[in-house]
Every structure is written in C-alpha cells, then in structure tokens.
Design an enzyme around this catalytic site. Sequence first.
Site, PDB file in Angstrom:
ATOM      1  N   SER A   1       0.801  -1.230   0.000  1.00 20.97           N
ATOM      2  CA  SER A   1       0.000   0.000   0.000  1.00 20.97           C
ATOM      3  C   SER A   1       0.831   1.276   0.000  1.00 20.97           C
ATOM      4  O   SER A   1       0.280   2.365  -0.200  1.00 20.97           O
ATOM      5  CB  SER A   1      -0.947   0.011   1.201  1.00 20.97           C
ATOM      6  OG  SER A   1      -2.066  -0.795   0.955  1.00 20.97           O
TER       7      SER A   1
ATOM      8  N   LYS B   1       0.393   3.477  -2.956  1.00 22.62           N
ATOM      9  CA  LYS B   1      -0.691   4.461  -3.075  1.00 22.62           C
ATOM     10  C   LYS B   1      -0.142   5.890  -3.128  1.00 22.62           C
ATOM     11  O   LYS B   1      -0.843   6.805  -3.583  1.00 22.62           O
ATOM     12  CB  LYS B   1      -1.675   4.312  -1.915  1.00 22.62           C
ATOM     13  CG  LYS B   1      -2.525   3.040  -1.971  1.00 22.62           C
ATOM     14  CD  LYS B   1      -3.501   2.992  -0.807  1.00 22.62           C
ATOM     15  CE  LYS B   1      -4.518   1.855  -0.941  1.00 22.62           C
ATOM     16  NZ  LYS B   1      -3.953   0.532  -0.679  1.00 22.62           N
TER      17      LYS B   1
ATOM     18  N   SER C   1      -6.345   4.000   3.703  1.00 26.44           N
ATOM     19  CA  SER C   1      -5.664   3.077   2.791  1.00 26.44           C
ATOM     20  C   SER C   1      -6.657   2.287   1.951  1.00 26.44           C
ATOM     21  O   SER C   1      -6.470   1.100   1.660  1.00 26.44           O
ATOM     22  CB  SER C   1      -4.754   2.109   3.565  1.00 26.44           C
ATOM     23  OG  SER C   1      -3.846   1.462   2.704  1.00 26.44           O
TER      24      SER C   1
ATOM     25  N   LYS D   1       2.743   6.665   4.965  1.00 25.97           N
ATOM     26  CA  LYS D   1       1.904   5.535   4.576  1.00 25.97           C
ATOM     27  C   LYS D   1       2.525   4.212   4.979  1.00 25.97           C
ATOM     28  O   LYS D   1       3.731   4.025   4.888  1.00 25.97           O
ATOM     29  CB  LYS D   1       1.729   5.573   3.048  1.00 25.97           C
ATOM     30  CG  LYS D   1       0.657   4.658   2.504  1.00 25.97           C
ATOM     31  CD  LYS D   1      -0.709   5.236   2.738  1.00 25.97           C
ATOM     32  CE  LYS D   1      -1.780   4.206   2.416  1.00 25.97           C
ATOM     33  NZ  LYS D   1      -1.739   3.033   3.318  1.00 25.97           N
TER      34      LYS D   1
END
Length: 414
Positions: free
Chosen positions: A81, A84, A146, A248
């Site tokens: 993730s 992203k 997320s 993140k």
Amino acid sequence: MTSGFLTPKSSLWRQLVAGLLMAAFALQPLAHAANQSVQGAKKAVEEGGYDTDAPTAILIEASSGAVLFEKNADELRAPSSMMKLMTVEVVFDALTRGDIKLTDEYRVSENSWRKGGAPAGASTMFAALNSRVPVADLLRGAIIQSGNDSCMIMAEAIEGNEAAFAERMTRRARALGMPKSTFANSSGLPDAGNKMTVRELATLARHIIRAYPEFYKIFGEREFTWNKIRQQNRNPLLATLEGADGFKTGYTKDGGYGMVGSAVQNDTRLIVVVNGLESSDDRAAAAKKLLEWGFKNFEVRSVFAGDQAVGYAKVFGGNRGSVALVSRDPVKVMVQKNGNDKLIARIVYNGPVQAPVRAGQPVGMVKVWRGQQVAVEAPVYAADAVGTGTTLQRAVDGAGELMIGLFRAGAAKL
C-alpha cells in the site's frame, strides 16, 4: 613568402606550447578548489555506523535529499500500500494542472466495489456501490484509510480503467526521476508488476512534500469517516514520534511489512522508508528508531553560501581560460554532530565549456560526498560572462584539446 606552417622558432609556436601546458593542467585545480573549501569545514575522520533489522531501508533529509543511511536501497520489492503514494501523486498532479477538481464526483463501479470495497475483505473506505464520491473524500479514503476502492474509483474515472492508470503511474514515475518503479494497478494489491525501491519511495515522498504542501497535510490527519464508518490513520508514528506528520504503511505477503514516514524536529525534516519486515510492530519500531537516530546524530551545515564560487570550469575559445561557478542557493549537507564526517566536493560538468558563456548559464553540478555516499548535489552556473577569444586564443585552445586527446588515447594503450 611564408608557408604558414608552425616552426619551433616561430612566435605562434611558442604561444601554442604555452597554451598546451596551460590546457594540460587547467582541470587539476577544479576539484582541488572545491575540496579545499569543504575540508576546511570538516576534519577527515571515519564515519559512525548504524544498522537496522529492516531488509531494505533508507533515511534522507528532505530539504537537500541528502542520504543519511541506506541498506539495500535499490532492491526492487513489492511496495504494497505504500504504492498508493504514486496513485495520489498522479491525482495531485491532475488537480494542480486543473484537469480535475476536488469537487468532482466519481461513481463507484461494481469492479472497484467488489475488488477493493467491503466484499474484498481488505483495506477499504467502504464506498457504497453505484454511489458518487467527491475527489477530496476519495483522497482521504486512500491516504488515511488506505482504501483500495478509493484508488480504483479514481483510476477508473481519470483513465477509463485501472490498467491505463497504472501505465500513467509508470510514466509519471519516470518523469519524477524514478527509473526502476513499475505499476500494474492503483492500489498496491499483490501483482508481480508492482515493484519499487525504498530509494524511489523516498524520492516520491520528498517530491510530494515539496510540490504539494497543502495536499501533504492530509497525511497527518488522524481519522476519517465515510459511510458512517470512522477509521484511524494507520501511520503509527503520528502517535509515537514528535513532529511526525506522514506518510503511509503497507503490507503484502510478498513484500512484507513496510512504511514511509516523515517528521520534523528543530526545523529539520527527515524521511524514512523501510520494507520487508515481519510484523507491523517491527516496521513501526524500525522506522521510529531510524528517525530518532537521524535527529539525534545529524545536523545541517552550510558547505557553500549562495552565489559563492565553488570552483572553476575550463572555457574553450574564450577571451578567458576559465569561468567561476556558483550555486544560486546555499549548499547545505547533513553531517554527524560528533564531527566524524569526511566531506569531499567535486564539480561535474561536460567540458571545456564552449565560448561565448553567458552569466547564469547552467554548467554542471557540485556533488558533496559524505564518506562513500553522495550527501547532496546542486546545479552550478557561470558566475559571469566570457566572450569569444581571438583567433590565436581559439587556436591555442584547439591545439591544447587535441594534444590532451592524443595523450589520453596514448595512455589508454599502455
């Protein structure tokens, strides 16, 4: 009647010989001048060491991009993730260009709902099937929660389908100076085509901070509620480290646990990336320790002031043989507080520079090494103008370059 050939007794011959000698040694003071300036600021002693349990990791200073620590930083791994960040950068770029607006509403397709929403059982913002969600909320869903669905919804709306959006992500990565990263989807869900290095993740994080300061604030928001479901920001640093305000986390079975983090202390911002760890606790601890180590052991030092001459470049065919080079902004580097850094600066340029040279003309880069690592690099420019030289001066320079070329060719055969 004269033949026009040069003889050892001619005045022109003597001037050419003198020119050859000057040309042969003109490059030698170049690195020396810069090295001398830096060495005066720091003594040449051994670097301090540090290690981390993370298989791949990097720590950089955000302003200069200086690398403070790296471990397998160019190894391609699944970014999970953390990928992203690339998705939202493409959206940030489109918003900045005016191609889309924060108030634009995108429809939740069955594909994005089924593969990225509640039915998928992974991270999601719980966007309802066939509902319409503003871009501003989709960004928060992707960054804070997320949400895989958030990313898919934006990808489909902007490029028609997720595969086309992933191709755009890869093109955008190349434009941002990320030559290794590849993307197969928008969410970071497992796919062999999703690969990034921690160095390129740090490059991307630094770019987002510098290019989109208003959008970056979203990364520090502690929670977001959508469809009456409140979710906390998944970044553990926000609650455990002073000055933390992004970025993140990520996890896939292939990539392991990783995260990108950033924090500011004493007006210094550091960015950390770790990947490949075995648990969420391990990644949180590894990222926090690296940031704490960086803040504790490093400080910013000025190597060259703005508009200070950092060295000289040889000029070909000019009325002067060289031109001073300056950096428009101060050249700063992160150094260890204990004074155990050896700094060396070198100017890198394609030379000699062809006359005429205009003041402010880009010439090359000044690179500062801290030990074995390039700690910072900055463009350098001609400090003033250099006009075209006389016919004799151009002839001397031409002969000098010819002789240097012959000398190098001969040396290569030894």
